[in-house]
Design a protein around this motif. Structure first.
Motif, PDB file in Angstrom:
ATOM      1  N   ARG A  19      73.844 101.515  87.263  1.00 31.60           N
ATOM      2  CA  ARG A  19      74.039 100.987  88.605  1.00 31.60           C
ATOM      3  C   ARG A  19      74.266  99.473  88.550  1.00 31.60           C
ATOM      4  NH1 ARG A  19      69.944 105.021  89.914  1.00 31.60           N
ATOM      5  NH2 ARG A  19      70.894 106.612  91.251  1.00 31.60           N
ATOM      6  N   SER A  20      75.128  99.007  89.422  1.00 33.07           N
ATOM      7  CA  SER A  20      75.497  97.585  89.407  1.00 33.07           C
ATOM      8  C   SER A  20      74.312  96.679  89.708  1.00 33.07           C
ATOM      9  CB  SER A  20      76.621  97.323  90.421  1.00 33.07           C
ATOM     10  OG  SER A  20      76.215  97.698  91.729  1.00 33.07           O
ATOM     11  N   ASP A  21      73.344  97.193  90.483  1.00 31.64           N
ATOM     12  CA  ASP A  21      72.190  96.359  90.824  1.00 31.64           C
ATOM     13  C   ASP A  21      71.052  96.490  89.817  1.00 31.64           C
ATOM     14  OD1 ASP A  21      71.479  98.940  91.436  1.00 31.64           O
ATOM     15  OD2 ASP A  21      70.640  98.484  93.411  1.00 31.64           O
ATOM     16  N   SER A  22      71.291  97.239  88.735  1.00 32.99           N
ATOM     17  CA  SER A  22      70.277  97.388  87.695  1.00 32.99           C
ATOM     18  C   SER A  22      70.481  96.339  86.615  1.00 32.99           C
ATOM     19  CB  SER A  22      70.358  98.785  87.071  1.00 32.99           C
ATOM     20  OG  SER A  22      69.530  98.873  85.926  1.00 32.99           O
ATOM     21  N   SER A  23      69.386  95.829  86.074  1.00 29.86           N
ATOM     22  CA  SER A  23      69.471  94.826  85.010  1.00 29.86           C
ATOM     23  C   SER A  23      69.527  95.475  83.622  1.00 29.86           C
ATOM     24  CB  SER A  23      68.272  93.877  85.080  1.00 29.86           C
ATOM     25  OG  SER A  23      67.061  94.582  84.848  1.00 29.86           O
ATOM     26  N   GLU A  24      69.558  96.805  83.573  1.00 32.98           N
ATOM     27  CA  GLU A  24      69.553  97.454  82.267  1.00 32.98           C
ATOM     28  C   GLU A  24      70.865  97.245  81.523  1.00 32.98           C
ATOM     29  OE1 GLU A  24      69.001 101.680  82.761  1.00 32.98           O
ATOM     30  OE2 GLU A  24      71.123 102.021  83.138  1.00 32.98           O
ATOM     31  N   VAL A  25      70.743  97.040  80.233  1.00 31.28           N
ATOM     32  CA  VAL A  25      71.867  96.999  79.307  1.00 31.28           C
ATOM     33  C   VAL A  25      71.424  97.738  78.053  1.00 31.28           C
ATOM     34  CG1 VAL A  25      72.867  94.843  80.165  1.00 31.28           C
ATOM     35  CG2 VAL A  25      71.122  94.775  78.381  1.00 31.28           C
ATOM     36  N   TYR A  26      72.367  98.038  77.191  1.00 33.02           N
ATOM     37  CA  TYR A  26      72.044  98.738  75.956  1.00 33.02           C
ATOM     38  C   TYR A  26      72.492  97.919  74.757  1.00 33.02           C
ATOM     39  CZ  TYR A  26      70.952 102.772  78.813  1.00 33.02           C
ATOM     40  OH  TYR A  26      70.369 103.610  79.744  1.00 33.02           O
ATOM     41  N   LEU A  27      71.666  97.919  73.743  1.00 33.48           N
ATOM     42  CA  LEU A  27      72.041  97.365  72.448  1.00 33.48           C
ATOM     43  C   LEU A  27      72.563  98.511  71.593  1.00 33.48           C
ATOM     44  CD1 LEU A  27      69.043  94.981  71.648  1.00 33.48           C
ATOM     45  CD2 LEU A  27      71.420  94.294  72.025  1.00 33.48           C
ATOM     46  N   VAL A  28      73.762  98.346  71.065  1.00 28.64           N
ATOM     47  CA  VAL A  28      74.365  99.362  70.210  1.00 28.64           C
ATOM     48  C   VAL A  28      74.545  98.753  68.824  1.00 28.64           C
ATOM     49  CG1 VAL A  28      76.312 100.912  69.855  1.00 28.64           C
ATOM     50  CG2 VAL A  28      75.553 100.385  72.189  1.00 28.64           C
ATOM     51  N   ALA A  29      73.806  99.288  67.855  1.00 27.50           N
ATOM     52  CA  ALA A  29      73.851  98.782  66.480  1.00 27.50           C
ATOM     53  C   ALA A  29      74.465  99.851  65.579  1.00 27.50           C
ATOM     54  CB  ALA A  29      72.443  98.434  66.000  1.00 27.50           C
ATOM     55  N   THR A  30      75.442  99.490  64.810  1.00 27.45           N
ATOM     56  CA  THR A  30      76.129 100.449  63.932  1.00 27.45           C
ATOM     57  C   THR A  30      76.169  99.937  62.499  1.00 27.45           C
ATOM     58  OG1 THR A  30      78.261  99.442  64.562  1.00 27.45           O
ATOM     59  CG2 THR A  30      77.565 101.389  65.787  1.00 27.45           C
ATOM     60  N   GLY A  31      76.295 100.885  61.575  1.00 30.64           N
ATOM     61  CA  GLY A  31      76.399 100.538  60.165  1.00 30.64           C
ATOM     62  C   GLY A  31      75.090 100.079  59.554  1.00 30.64           C
ATOM     63  N   CYS A  32      74.075 100.951  59.614  1.00 27.02           N
ATOM     64  CA  CYS A  32      72.772 100.591  59.033  1.00 27.02           C
ATOM     65  C   CYS A  32      72.931 100.224  57.567  1.00 27.02           C
ATOM     66  CB  CYS A  32      71.797 101.756  59.188  1.00 27.02           C
ATOM     67  SG  CYS A  32      70.132 101.413  58.582  1.00 27.02           S
ATOM     68  N   ARG A  33      72.421  99.047  57.204  1.00 27.52           N
ATOM     69  CA  ARG A  33      72.591  98.541  55.834  1.00 27.52           C
ATOM     70  C   ARG A  33      71.483  98.981  54.886  1.00 27.52           C
ATOM     71  NH1 ARG A  33      73.778  93.090  58.388  1.00 27.52           N
ATOM     72  NH2 ARG A  33      76.037  92.780  58.216  1.00 27.52           N
ATOM     73  N   VAL A  34      70.396  99.508  55.413  1.00 23.07           N
ATOM     74  CA  VAL A  34      69.234  99.785  54.599  1.00 23.07           C
ATOM     75  C   VAL A  34      69.496 100.940  53.641  1.00 23.07           C
ATOM     76  CG1 VAL A  34      66.786 100.407  54.618  1.00 23.07           C
ATOM     77  CG2 VAL A  34      67.717  98.932  56.415  1.00 23.07           C
ATOM     78  N   GLU A  35      69.266 100.705  52.373  1.00 23.39           N
ATOM     79  CA  GLU A  35      69.392 101.746  51.366  1.00 23.39           C
ATOM     80  C   GLU A  35      67.999 102.255  51.020  1.00 23.39           C
ATOM     81  OE1 GLU A  35      72.147 102.961  50.067  1.00 23.39           O
ATOM     82  OE2 GLU A  35      73.572 101.578  50.994  1.00 23.39           O
ATOM     83  N   ARG A  36      67.867 103.554  50.962  1.00 21.32           N
ATOM     84  CA  ARG A  36      66.565 104.139  50.600  1.00 21.32           C
ATOM     85  C   ARG A  36      66.804 105.442  49.863  1.00 21.32           C
ATOM     86  NH1 ARG A  36      67.044 104.351  56.072  1.00 21.32           N
ATOM     87  NH2 ARG A  36      65.719 102.527  56.267  1.00 21.32           N
ATOM     88  N   GLY A  37      65.886 105.790  49.051  1.00 18.09           N
ATOM     89  CA  GLY A  37      66.012 107.012  48.274  1.00 18.09           C
ATOM     90  C   GLY A  37      65.501 108.216  49.041  1.00 18.09           C
ATOM     91  N   ARG A  38      66.402 108.978  49.614  1.00 17.93           N
ATOM     92  CA  ARG A  38      66.022 110.213  50.333  1.00 17.93           C
ATOM     93  C   ARG A  38      66.894 111.337  49.845  1.00 17.93           C
ATOM     94  NH1 ARG A  38      62.781 110.410  54.940  1.00 17.93           N
ATOM     95  NH2 ARG A  38      62.114 108.387  55.724  1.00 17.93           N
TER      96      ARG A  38
END
Length: 238
Positions: free
Chosen positions: A219-238
């Protein structure tokens, strides 16, 4: 995702007092079942085209269109992905993830979530120790995408509410960075002025790209926004 505060502050019409008072209460019974702010919220819901579309198309909430817009822009969802949804009630984002190809979805919310075929949904506080591990177990492996539409019940004290907002974002971000597959994505709801600089720095260090997005379905009167993060750099052994 919790119901608006004003909907939980119902005021019952007086049932005692002088006859005039009782008569007034009776006359206004149908028009004053809700507080003025609650009535305004209900009217907005009924007139909201996204609410109408969600009802017509079978989505559990108008929030489904927010995730669809974000996905159309960033291409987060595809066939075979594992997805974790934090703050999943009533299930609109879970529906979108499954509709767009996710092979496994695990979700959690403080509120109960009606079952959705193809998803494992639990009622719990995500910040409680052990709940994150439970979600990973239900998912059957590390997630490709972590979604967070979590929000807290405001208390009306700006500084306290800000700290709660930041705390939820930090908890979701820490979970995503600790568990995402390399290359994975993360979407989290915040509010204008709600994400501290150290959180952004933390995300930018862990992902190749981080952007602020306000979907048209917000909604235009809402202060909500979203953070969109892509390409996780963390390497882990799974």
């Amino acid at each position: 995702m919790s119901e608006p505060e004003d909907r939980r502050r119902m005021v019952r019409a007086p049932t005692s007092g002088d006859p005039a008072g009782r008569a007034s209460a009776d006359r206004l019974k149908s028009s004053r079942k809700h507080t003025a702010s609650s009535q305004k919220w209900l009217e907005r819901q009924l007139n909201d085209p996204y609410v109408q579309r969600a009802h017509a198309e079978g989505w559990r909430s108008r929030a489904a269109f927010k995730l669809m817009e974000i996905d159309d822009r960033f291409g987060l969802l595809r066939s075979g992905l594992r997805v974790i949804d934090l703050g999943a009630a009533p299930g609109g984002w879970v529906q979108v993830a499954l509709k767009r190809g996710a092979s496994a979805v695990a979700g959690v919310d403080l509120l109960p979530i009606d079952p959705i075929r193809g998803a494992d949904l639990i009622e719990a506080d995500f910040t409680t120790p052990g709940v994150g591990e439970q979600l990973l177990d239900l998912l059957g492996g590390p997630p490709d995408l972590v979604l967070s539409d979590m929000a807290h019940n405001t208390v009306g004290h700006r500084q306290t509410d800000h700290l709660k907002i930041v705390g939820l974002i930090e908890a979701a971000a820490d979970f995503a960075l600790a568990n995402l597959k390399p290359g994975g994505g993360f979407v989290v709801k915040t509010f204008q002025g709600g994400a501290a600089g150290d959180i952004l720095a933390h995300l930018k260090a862990g992902f190749t790209d981080v952007k602020h997005v306000k979907p048209k379905a917000s909604r235009s009167d809402s202060s909500e926004v979203y953070l969109v993060a892509t390409g996780c750099r963390v390497e882990r052994g799974r």
